[in-house]
Design a protein around this motif. Sequence first.
Motif, PDB file in Angstrom:
ATOM      1  N   HIS A   1      32.444  80.686  62.647  1.00 59.80           N
ATOM      2  CA  HIS A   1      31.589  80.979  63.770  1.00 59.80           C
ATOM      3  C   HIS A   1      32.229  80.258  64.890  1.00 59.80           C
ATOM      4  CE1 HIS A   1      28.449  82.169  66.152  1.00 59.80           C
ATOM      5  NE2 HIS A   1      27.489  81.608  65.734  1.00 59.80           N
TER       6      HIS A   1
ATOM      7  N   LYS B   1      47.517  91.049  49.509  1.00 62.03           N
ATOM      8  CA  LYS B   1      46.097  90.722  48.880  1.00 62.03           C
ATOM      9  C   LYS B   1      46.204  89.415  47.978  1.00 62.03           C
ATOM     10  CE  LYS B   1      43.161  93.700  49.978  1.00 62.03           C
ATOM     11  NZ  LYS B   1      43.227  92.958  51.337  1.00 62.03           N
TER      12      LYS B   1
ATOM     13  N   ARG C   1      45.033  84.762  56.390  1.00 61.89           N
ATOM     14  CA  ARG C   1      44.422  85.786  57.503  1.00 61.89           C
ATOM     15  C   ARG C   1      45.245  85.356  58.706  1.00 61.89           C
ATOM     16  NH1 ARG C   1      38.436  88.079  56.414  1.00 61.89           N
ATOM     17  NH2 ARG C   1      38.860  89.252  54.318  1.00 61.89           N
ATOM     18  N   LEU C   2      45.244  86.749  59.631  1.00 64.47           N
ATOM     19  CA  LEU C   2      45.616  86.640  60.990  1.00 64.47           C
ATOM     20  C   LEU C   2      44.339  85.702  61.684  1.00 64.47           C
ATOM     21  CD1 LEU C   2      47.814  89.353  62.393  1.00 64.47           C
ATOM     22  CD2 LEU C   2      48.539  86.983  61.529  1.00 64.47           C
TER      23      LEU C   2
ATOM     24  N   GLY D   1      41.919  84.904  64.353  1.00 62.71           N
ATOM     25  CA  GLY D   1      41.802  85.735  65.981  1.00 62.71           C
ATOM     26  C   GLY D   1      41.802  87.066  65.856  1.00 62.71           C
ATOM     27  N   PHE D   2      41.960  87.398  64.641  1.00 64.72           N
ATOM     28  CA  PHE D   2      41.989  89.151  64.304  1.00 64.72           C
ATOM     29  C   PHE D   2      40.836  89.598  63.502  1.00 64.72           C
ATOM     30  CE2 PHE D   2      45.218  92.029  65.545  1.00 64.72           C
ATOM     31  CZ  PHE D   2      46.150  91.317  66.466  1.00 64.72           C
TER      32      PHE D   2
ATOM     33  N   ARG E   1      33.123  90.945  62.752  1.00 62.10           N
ATOM     34  CA  ARG E   1      32.082  91.809  61.856  1.00 62.10           C
ATOM     35  C   ARG E   1      31.747  92.850  62.543  1.00 62.10           C
ATOM     36  NH1 ARG E   1      28.504  90.539  58.325  1.00 62.10           N
ATOM     37  NH2 ARG E   1      30.122  89.768  56.766  1.00 62.10           N
TER      38      ARG E   1
ATOM     39  N   TYR F   1      48.453  98.581  58.395  1.00 61.98           N
ATOM     40  CA  TYR F   1      47.274  98.053  57.972  1.00 61.98           C
ATOM     41  C   TYR F   1      46.131  97.559  58.655  1.00 61.98           C
ATOM     42  CZ  TYR F   1      45.385  93.639  55.538  1.00 61.98           C
ATOM     43  OH  TYR F   1      44.372  92.965  55.002  1.00 61.98           O
TER      44      TYR F   1
ATOM     45  N   LYS G   1      42.450  99.377  59.024  1.00 67.34           N
ATOM     46  CA  LYS G   1      41.177  98.512  58.866  1.00 67.34           C
ATOM     47  C   LYS G   1      40.389  98.236  60.122  1.00 67.34           C
ATOM     48  CE  LYS G   1      43.067  96.170  54.751  1.00 67.34           C
ATOM     49  NZ  LYS G   1      41.969  97.197  53.759  1.00 67.34           N
TER      50      LYS G   1
ATOM     51  N   ASN H   1      40.190  89.068  68.782  1.00 66.64           N
ATOM     52  CA  ASN H   1      38.916  88.690  69.062  1.00 66.64           C
ATOM     53  C   ASN H   1      39.013  87.549  70.158  1.00 66.64           C
ATOM     54  OD1 ASN H   1      38.730  86.085  67.821  1.00 66.64           O
ATOM     55  ND2 ASN H   1      38.559  87.510  65.711  1.00 66.64           N
TER      56      ASN H   1
HETATM   57  N1  ACO Z   1      43.979  89.240  58.493  1.00 64.03           N
HETATM   58  C1  ACO Z   1      44.230  89.972  57.574  1.00 64.03           C
HETATM   59  N2  ACO Z   1      43.174  91.108  56.937  1.00 64.03           N
HETATM   60  C2  ACO Z   1      42.179  90.879  57.367  1.00 64.03           C
HETATM   61  C3  ACO Z   1      41.635  90.031  58.636  1.00 64.03           C
HETATM   62  C4  ACO Z   1      42.805  89.346  59.211  1.00 64.03           C
HETATM   63  N3  ACO Z   1      42.159  88.650  60.323  1.00 64.03           N
HETATM   64  N4  ACO Z   1      40.296  90.256  58.779  1.00 64.03           N
HETATM   65  C5  ACO Z   1      39.990  91.333  57.880  1.00 64.03           C
HETATM   66  N5  ACO Z   1      40.883  91.486  57.044  1.00 64.03           N
HETATM   67  C6  ACO Z   1      40.920  92.562  55.990  1.00 64.03           C
HETATM   68  C7  ACO Z   1      40.174  91.920  54.727  1.00 64.03           C
HETATM   69  O1  ACO Z   1      41.159  91.476  53.743  1.00 64.03           O
HETATM   70  C8  ACO Z   1      39.675  93.221  54.364  1.00 64.03           C
HETATM   71  O2  ACO Z   1      40.326  94.068  53.634  1.00 64.03           O
HETATM   72  P1  ACO Z   1      39.955  94.761  52.164  1.00 64.03           P
HETATM   73  O3  ACO Z   1      38.941  95.788  52.812  1.00 64.03           O
HETATM   74  O4  ACO Z   1      41.360  95.343  51.690  1.00 64.03           O
HETATM   75  O5  ACO Z   1      39.530  93.852  51.200  1.00 64.03           O
HETATM   76  C9  ACO Z   1      39.203  93.941  55.442  1.00 64.03           C
HETATM   77  O6  ACO Z   1      39.947  93.628  56.560  1.00 64.03           O
HETATM   78  C10 ACO Z   1      37.852  93.815  56.038  1.00 64.03           C
HETATM   79  O7  ACO Z   1      37.559  92.468  56.065  1.00 64.03           O
HETATM   80  P2  ACO Z   1      36.303  91.424  55.812  1.00 64.03           P
HETATM   81  O8  ACO Z   1      36.519  89.956  55.664  1.00 64.03           O
HETATM   82  O9  ACO Z   1      35.375  92.121  54.711  1.00 64.03           O
HETATM   83  O10 ACO Z   1      35.397  91.880  57.140  1.00 64.03           O
HETATM   84  P3  ACO Z   1      34.246  90.851  57.688  1.00 64.03           P
HETATM   85  O11 ACO Z   1      33.573  92.147  58.925  1.00 64.03           O
HETATM   86  O12 ACO Z   1      33.394  90.404  56.634  1.00 64.03           O
HETATM   87  O13 ACO Z   1      35.188  89.560  58.431  1.00 64.03           O
HETATM   88  C11 ACO Z   1      35.901  88.312  59.936  1.00 64.03           C
HETATM   89  C12 ACO Z   1      35.063  89.637  59.759  1.00 64.03           C
HETATM   90  C13 ACO Z   1      35.353  87.213  59.028  1.00 64.03           C
HETATM   91  C14 ACO Z   1      36.252  87.921  61.410  1.00 64.03           C
HETATM   92  C15 ACO Z   1      37.361  88.598  59.675  1.00 64.03           C
HETATM   93  O14 ACO Z   1      37.771  89.569  60.057  1.00 64.03           O
HETATM   94  C16 ACO Z   1      38.172  87.242  59.585  1.00 64.03           C
HETATM   95  O15 ACO Z   1      38.292  86.484  58.684  1.00 64.03           O
HETATM   96  N6  ACO Z   1      39.144  87.184  60.805  1.00 64.03           N
HETATM   97  C17 ACO Z   1      39.919  85.913  60.857  1.00 64.03           C
HETATM   98  C18 ACO Z   1      38.882  84.775  61.289  1.00 64.03           C
HETATM   99  C19 ACO Z   1      38.399  84.827  62.743  1.00 64.03           C
HETATM  100  O16 ACO Z   1      39.028  85.474  63.709  1.00 64.03           O
HETATM  101  N7  ACO Z   1      37.133  84.711  63.034  1.00 64.03           N
HETATM  102  C20 ACO Z   1      36.577  84.763  64.429  1.00 64.03           C
HETATM  103  C21 ACO Z   1      35.411  85.752  64.539  1.00 64.03           C
HETATM  104  S1  ACO Z   1      35.014  86.055  66.219  1.00 64.03           S
HETATM  105  C22 ACO Z   1      33.825  84.491  66.486  1.00 64.03           C
HETATM  106  O17 ACO Z   1      33.332  84.184  65.688  1.00 64.03           O
HETATM  107  C23 ACO Z   1      33.563  84.237  68.105  1.00 64.03           C
END
Ligand code: ACO
Length: 427
Positions: free
Chosen positions: A264, A294, A299-300, A302-303, A306, A351, A355, A360
């Motif tokens: 969060h 995979k 993960r990247l 800040g990218f 939800r 990619y 997706k 963000n």
């Molecule tokens: N880098 C690479 N791949 C990603 C990323 C990323 N940052 N975010 C999502 N994906 C991929 C996942 O691997 C998944 O792939 P798949 O469908 O092949 O399995 C797909 O995109 C969907 O990802 P989910 O995790 O299911 O999406 P969800 O909506 O649950 O997650 C989240 C959102 C947690 C923010 C996610 O994008 C992430 O982990 N980002 C990085 C952490 C981040 O920046 N968080 C800040 C959020 S903003 C805030 O809280 C103020």
Amino acid sequence: MGDQAKLSAGETVTNFPVLKGSVGPDVIDIRKLYGQTGMFTFDPGFTSTGSCESALTYIDGEEGILLHRGYPIGQLAEQSSFMEVSYLLLNGELPGKGELDEFSSTITRHTMVHEQLLQFYRGFRRDAHPMAVMCGVVGALSAFYHDSTDIADPEHRKISSHRLIAKMPTLAAAAYKYSIGQPFLYPDNSLSYTGNFLRMTFGVPAEEYELHPAVEQAMDRIFILHADHEQNASTSTVRLAGSSGANPFACVAAGIACLWGPAHGGANEAALNMLREIGTPDKIPHFIERAKDKNDPFRLMGFGHRVYKNYDPRATVMQKTVREVFDALKVTNPVFETALRLEELALNDEYFIEKKLFPNVDFYSGIILSAIGFPTTMFTVLFALARTVGWVAQWNEMISDPAQKIGRPRQLYTGPVKRDYTPIGKR
Ligand code: ACO
């Protein structure tokens, strides 16, 4: 009769009303579901469940839209101030000049905290995480302000809301000062809300603090960008805590605890660490490949988001603000150059396109906060400070709603069915 949604389960077909908001998807009102069918819904993470009615904030994640009381976040961040946005969130309309002056003056006059509360800090270890300190001292406010904890009294609710918004900068700055062993600074009522916070954080009693207007403006904008975000995890926590009738200081302490989690409020710290680890733009392709792999947990940071499946509108403002601050302070930062290049490469990569992964709000906020001088441990504290207005506005909205009930989700029980107790000697 308005629109209805039909649910067919076994032999029974039941109709449920479909409710329409002013904008956004319709919702199926399933409040009578259990009574009519004997079944609950199952939705861990609430991905398909609306928990309340709210007139505060609207997000369209597909389009990348964020509105507070109808006003786009970009316009508010560019043209408004955090005090004005706070008034808007609390009262529903933008203030007139007199109303804004009066509101700002009220908030300014609540910025001091009870002297005894400041003693609490000395009970913490110096190396305590400032969020641990914040959970404690904000919760402790309810032990000091008994004259504003009757939640049934609108005047009490108003005063406690003002107190929370006003005292957060003082408490947050004190958490920082304690961690570095410097004396606390009292608020200075001649300064703006944000200027006052910067002085209490970075000033010292031995000399005058020189406020940099570009930094003050950038900080104010960052506060605006974090002021509210509809029913996110910490806001839902505040509402759930408040639904039992708990006082607002305790509810906001619960919100702070939830915000602390890395999924969060902690993501901007992770994004900055990642950018520092990448180091130079030539290493970016390697990290992009890792993010796509995979078998690699990387993960990247800040990218992705939800809700936003488009550019997070707050990230647009944040990126611009980084530039303004760097120009004003006449500094350059290789991390920012890396971030810009990373964004460019990722946004052109199949990619991320497929997706719908966009930067963000956290992608750029760490860079700017670190340039202003905050250590990473303070990042989430700043988020909590700014989000306090959203939390109290949502809490007020909930308490004033005649349909409000204690929040009490149901469950799908998968444990053992009834069995008899065996005495210990017979097990
Ligand atoms: N880098 C690479 N791949 C990603 C990323 C990323 N940052 N975010 C999502 N994906 C991929 C996942 O691997 C998944 O792939 P798949 O469908 O092949 O399995 C797909 O995109 C969907 O990802 P989910 O995790 O299911 O999406 P969800 O909506 O649950 O997650 C989240 C959102 C947690 C923010 C996610 O994008 C992430 O982990 N980002 C990085 C952490 C981040 O920046 N968080 C800040 C959020 S903003 C805030 O809280 C103020």
